[in-house]
Write an enzyme that holds these catalytic residues in place. Structure first.
Site, PDB file in Angstrom:
ATOM      1  N   TYR A 340     106.275  37.160 -27.405  1.00 22.74           N
ATOM      2  CA  TYR A 340     105.585  36.229 -28.298  1.00 22.74           C
ATOM      3  C   TYR A 340     106.516  35.089 -28.690  1.00 22.74           C
ATOM      4  CZ  TYR A 340     103.325  34.521 -32.578  1.00 22.74           C
ATOM      5  OH  TYR A 340     102.763  33.734 -33.553  1.00 22.74           O
ATOM      6  N   CYS A 341     106.047  33.840 -28.519  1.00 25.92           N
ATOM      7  CA  CYS A 341     106.778  32.642 -28.931  1.00 25.92           C
ATOM      8  C   CYS A 341     108.146  32.605 -28.240  1.00 25.92           C
ATOM      9  CB  CYS A 341     106.879  32.602 -30.453  1.00 25.92           C
ATOM     10  SG  CYS A 341     107.579  31.076 -31.124  1.00 25.92           S
ATOM     11  N   LEU A 342     109.237  32.474 -28.982  1.00 26.77           N
ATOM     12  CA  LEU A 342     110.564  32.443 -28.367  1.00 26.77           C
ATOM     13  C   LEU A 342     110.854  33.731 -27.615  1.00 26.77           C
ATOM     14  CD1 LEU A 342     112.803  30.863 -31.160  1.00 26.77           C
ATOM     15  CD2 LEU A 342     111.512  29.720 -29.378  1.00 26.77           C
ATOM     16  N   LEU A 368     102.656  35.244 -25.000  1.00 20.44           N
ATOM     17  CA  LEU A 368     101.775  34.840 -26.089  1.00 20.44           C
ATOM     18  C   LEU A 368     102.340  33.593 -26.768  1.00 20.44           C
ATOM     19  CD1 LEU A 368     101.165  38.375 -27.687  1.00 20.44           C
ATOM     20  CD2 LEU A 368      99.915  37.278 -25.813  1.00 20.44           C
TER      21      LEU A 368
END
Length: 610
Positions: A340-342, A368
């Site tokens: 997710y994200c980074l 994501l």
């Protein structure tokens, strides 16, 4: 400017796998260039910049000056653009006067300009009456004119144009008539109705918030969403810990489970439990309830002693160490890796490096709201250029990390109307507290980022775009996304200010594997926390085989299947389709014989570090 070193430097307490000798010998790297400067003199400049940052909120004055000089010089040298602006100003003034004349005769006369989508400052009924209607219309026309002033000036660099336009918008928003009690009809009406009690309550709210800020207390209401009590309550155990991560294994809730486990790699910029919020909107609980064995990384909140941790440390001691633990606890099975994200960006780097090394332990890869190409990374790019980068490095060099409040300030600037000015009006003028939610409480529970890792991340990914360019080196070899063969499930969100969906979509151009892409409603966080039953949710989904023709983002959006509801359902069905057909008994908690002992209950200890 000091370019961050990409050499791996391990913290003494972090265990990392050794690099194969053969891999190192197979690559001949050019010798590093010797610096022409002296570190002692550089330290003087860093100290000056670090002190300057205390009064500028972390914004580089040089970066802003460069942008405004570029814009102003080119505007001064463009008589045609200036004549065009004079013409636009004249026509807008005529439109405003015509509207005022029409509104005097007919109070229901249509406005001459509508607010931009997502701008709700002037939606109340009072703004349709004079003189407030005049103030709102004049402000919106002025805002539109300044947009024309800062855009399409011949010769201005695109980045400088974005910076100047953003700064002008922030300045104008300060003087919006909605931000002043004597020009806001909602505040005036509330003041008359309560006899001024709303202003007294608003002042009390301001005093309470200011005292909490000064004494470094959490935001009011977050005490109702405590990790392990009201949020992050899915049962589980910490089964592995090193200096950088705790790995949580969640207890099964079904008699049998999917054979392949799920490993979640969250972003290290915030606490992991964005994916395990309240029981009704916890993605982790949903996965466990669908028969998945779930593992999740909980990142350490680094301090000044962790200043030398690198991006490679996060890959090795984060993703790879967690994967080793999962493989030991559930031996002989591939893993559904989710980032997710980074965390998704880091997972993509790890997956590419694994593919290059012939490591096929990943059954699938799910990203994501995670970018792999940073050519157009959205409004965050406003704060990332070479001047700003050097300024940030000096700030982090001074403390050893980028503090949570500095990161939070940057994100608030991207959405000032929602996060700053609307709160000022609602809580300090109307005197009404906005109810705290689990997502808002999580958002206030931020973390720090170590100096070297964050400098590397910004330099190598945002500025140099090494991952998309195929020049990101891991263990002496290129980590090319094209080498990934595991099927991918990638999610973008429609209103993402951090990872714009068109940027996330570029995974189609960078990989040679099957990609299922989802575009869901909501923003960077709310679009991911989109549980079944959440009202007004919808998404678009399409599957692209590796050999299929690639579409442009907007072409894809027009052609993709549209569905109502939560994308979680389609994702778990996709995971099941890429899993072994038979279900098995749940694995034990940890693997004592392999050194993975279950210790504390979830959510562990790192999540409580402040």
């Amino acid at each position: 400017m000091v370019i961050p070193s990409t050499k791996t430097e391990q913290a003494p307490s972090v265990q990392s796998p050794s690099v194969p000798t053969r891999a190192v010998r197979s690559v001949s790297l050019p010798p590093a260039e010797e610096s022409v400067g002296s570190e002692a003199f550089r330290a003087i400049d860093r100290m000056r910049e670090a002190l300057t940052a205390q009064s500028t909120g972390g914004i580089s004055p040089a970066s802003l000056a460069l942008a405004f000089f570029d814009w102003s010089i080119h505007l001064a040298a463009a008589p045609g653009k200036r004549l065009e602006l004079i013409d636009k100003a004249s026509r807008k003034a005529t439109r405003l006067m015509a509207h005022c004349t029409a509104a005097a005769r007919d109070p229901d006369a249509p406005p001459c300009i509508e607010p931009l989508p997502g701008d709700y400052r002037f939606r109340a009924e009072g703004w349709h009456k004079q003189p407030y209607n005049f103030l709102a219309q004049a402000f919106l026309l002025n805002q539109q004119w300044w947009h024309n002033v800062t855009r399409e000036v011949p010769g201005v660099a695109p980045h400088h144009e974005e910076v100047v336009s953003f700064a002008a918008r922030q300045f104008l928003d300060m003087f919006s008539p909605s931000n002043f009690p004597f020009t806001n009809p909602e505040v005036i009406e509330k003041t008359v109705a309560t006899g001024g009690a709303n202003l007294i309550r608003g002042f009390q709210n301001w005093v309470e918030d200011a005292s909490r800020l000064i004494t470094r207390q959490p935001i009011l209401g977050t005490e109702n969403f405590r990790a392990g009590k009201e949020v992050a309550v899915t049962p589980g155990k910490v089964v592995y810990r090193n200096h950088l991560i705790e790995l949580i294994q969640y207890a099964p809730s079904t008699e049998t489970v999917m054979a392949e486990p799920v490993l979640i790699v969250p972003a290290w910029i915030m606490k992991y439990y964005i994916l395990d919020l309240s029981p009704q909107n916890s993605l982790v609980r949903y996965l466990v309830g669908r028969g998945h064995t779930v593992f999740c990384i909980s990142w350490r909140n680094p301090g000044a002693e962790d200043r030398e941790l690198t991006l490679e440390d996060y890959r090795r001691s984060g993703v790879m160490a967690a994967l080793e633990a999962v493989s030991a606890i559930v031996p002989g099975r591939k893993v559904h890796a989710t980032g997710y994200c980074l965390g998704g960006t880091l997972l993509s780097i790890a997956a590419a490096a694994m593919a290059r090394a012939g490591d096929d332990r990943l059954a699938t890869v799910t990203l994501l709201a995670a970018q792999t190409d940073f050519t157009k990374p959205g409004e965050l790019a406003l704060f990332i250029d070479h001047s700003q980068m050097h300024f940030l490095e000096s700030m982090m060099w001074n403390k050893g990390y980028l503090s949570a409040d500095q990161m939070a300030g940057s994100f608030e600037l991207l959405r000032t109307n929602d996060l700053i000015w609307s709160r000022l009006v609602h809580e300090y003028m109307m005197g009404e507290r906005m109810p705290m939610t689990d997502l808002m409480a999580w958002n206030a529970d931020s973390t720090r980022m170590p100096y070297k890792m964050h400098a590397e991340y910004l330099q190598r990914l945002y500025l140099d775009n090494e991952l998309a360019a195929g020049s990101f080196i891991v263990d002496g070899r290129t980590a090319a996304l094209q080498n990934i063969r595991a099927p991918m499930f990638v999610v973008g969100t429609e209103r993402d200010h951090v990872a714009p969906w068109r940027s996330v979509y570029k995974i189609h151009y960078l990989t040679d594997t099957d990609v299922t892409f989802v575009l869901t409603s909501g923003g960077h966080n709310a679009g991911i926390v989109s549980e079944p039953g959440h009202q007004h949710r919808h998404f678009r989904i399409a599957f692209k085989r590796s050999a299929d023709t690639c579409l442009a983002p907007d072409e894809w959006a027009a052609a993709a299947e549209s569905k109502d509801g939560s994308w979680w359902v389609d994702w778990t069905n996709w995971l099941a389709s890429h899993s072994a057909p038979e279900r098995v008994s749940p694995p034990g908690m940890g693997a004592r014989e392999r050194g993975y002992m279950p210790t504390e209950d979830a959510p562990g200890t790192y999540v409580f570090q402040r």
